[in-house]
Design a protein around this motif. Sequence first.
Motif, mmCIF file in Angstrom:
data_model
loop_
_atom_site.group_PDB
_atom_site.id
_atom_site.type_symbol
_atom_site.label_atom_id
_atom_site.label_comp_id
_atom_site.label_asym_id
_atom_site.label_seq_id
_atom_site.Cartn_x
_atom_site.Cartn_y
_atom_site.Cartn_z
ATOM 1 N N TRP A 1 -3.625 2.305 -1.220
ATOM 2 C CA TRP A 1 -2.506 2.644 -2.104
ATOM 3 C C TRP A 1 -2.781 3.936 -2.869
ATOM 4 C CZ3 TRP A 1 -2.393 3.010 -7.485
ATOM 5 C CH2 TRP A 1 -1.130 3.165 -8.045
ATOM 6 N N TYR B 1 0.927 -0.313 -7.914
ATOM 7 C CA TYR B 1 0.054 -1.278 -7.250
ATOM 8 C C TYR B 1 0.231 -2.648 -7.887
ATOM 9 C CZ TYR B 1 -3.952 -3.379 -4.990
ATOM 10 O OH TYR B 1 -4.764 -4.202 -4.231
ATOM 11 N N VAL C 1 0.815 -1.223 0.000
ATOM 12 C CA VAL C 1 0.000 0.000 0.000
ATOM 13 C C VAL C 1 0.844 1.265 0.000
ATOM 14 C CG1 VAL C 1 -1.911 -1.187 1.138
ATOM 15 C CG2 VAL C 1 -0.264 0.095 2.523
#
Length: 388
Positions: free
Chosen positions: A145, A116, A111
């Motif tokens: 994130w 990602y 995160v």
Amino acid sequence: MVAALRRLRTLACIGAALLIALTTDAAPRPLSSATAEQLAKQLASVVSTPEQYVVNKFERVDVVLLAEEHALRHNLLLAQRLIPLLHQAGVYNFGMEFGANEDQAALDALVTGARYDEAQARRIMFSYNVGWAFQEYMDIYRAAWQLNRSLPPGARKFRILNLSYRYDYASFTGARTPAAMAKVYHKGSADAFRANVVQREILARGEKLLVLTGSVHAFTRYQMPLPDYNADGFWRLEDRHLGNRLQRLAPGRVATIVLHQPFPGKFGGQRYPAGGALDQVLTQLGSRPVGFDLTGTIGELADDSYYSIGHPDFRLRDLADGYIYEMPFERFQGCQIDEHFLTEQNWPQARREIPDFPGIHPPPATREHYLQKIREYVDIRQRYRDLN
């Protein structure tokens, strides 16, 4: 001060109306249309949006537990929307029942990373529960994130805190003996472990935390009835769930908010909360998303679900501190299945680690069979087929 006095007068009006409308033995009954409309009008002046209601709770407590019925899509979308609002309010932690503490470092890296990693998110969830293939839970990682990527340099990052650990279901030998269960739950009872994580990571550090967990784990003041055929009344009250333990660790600093859900019936099946009277009032509000305290409001509504066993004159306010309603049951949808979660490559591991007790429930023979069971779980029409 004027607003506070107005709010107190409104709550008093709601309480007075309920005392007139309800019987004294806590047996729920349908409200008259006039009473439901009156209560709705009075409640309308004290409700908040679900998001604002949760955030405002942190003005008075340090830990808020959201009591959820698992795998309902709208609840997980609410959780995702809350993350940036929590950060703005100085709440930097979101706790999940659905994650192994052994993977905390990997989750922290996910995160806060530069990009990602969807495959890593999948691995982290699979590590805890090989059947938790629900996209919206993993999207909570993505929401954290996205927030962290948007923050200015030096700003504090938001954290997703895994509260559980990896249970060893593969070790189960076929009988629920203390020795066998100690192998499965090799780090102690799940809720004792979770409470210790919250104590270490949040309470001891003066932090604040929003927790998403199954309803039974979220209750603080309320104690669940369990059958006990050597007890007076043939039941006993259980006070060792996560919320109960946190309440003892931090009295007055923990609150429970129930996310709208069916209640278990005394004799099986499922019940509308307060026998349907709660939904009557909220329908009068236009079935719009709202959050509200249960004390002093329609929390006075009586309930005769399974939750009322062992609790004379049981009212909704006895169950939790607050309530969030987003939509009527007929609009509920289950979570989406991540079709990449279970693969031919990870199926041998998944079959060994299915979170169930082999010998009590037969394990699925194939990956397709297990996927079908997961899909059936998010078939909400089927799940609520006996709701009355």
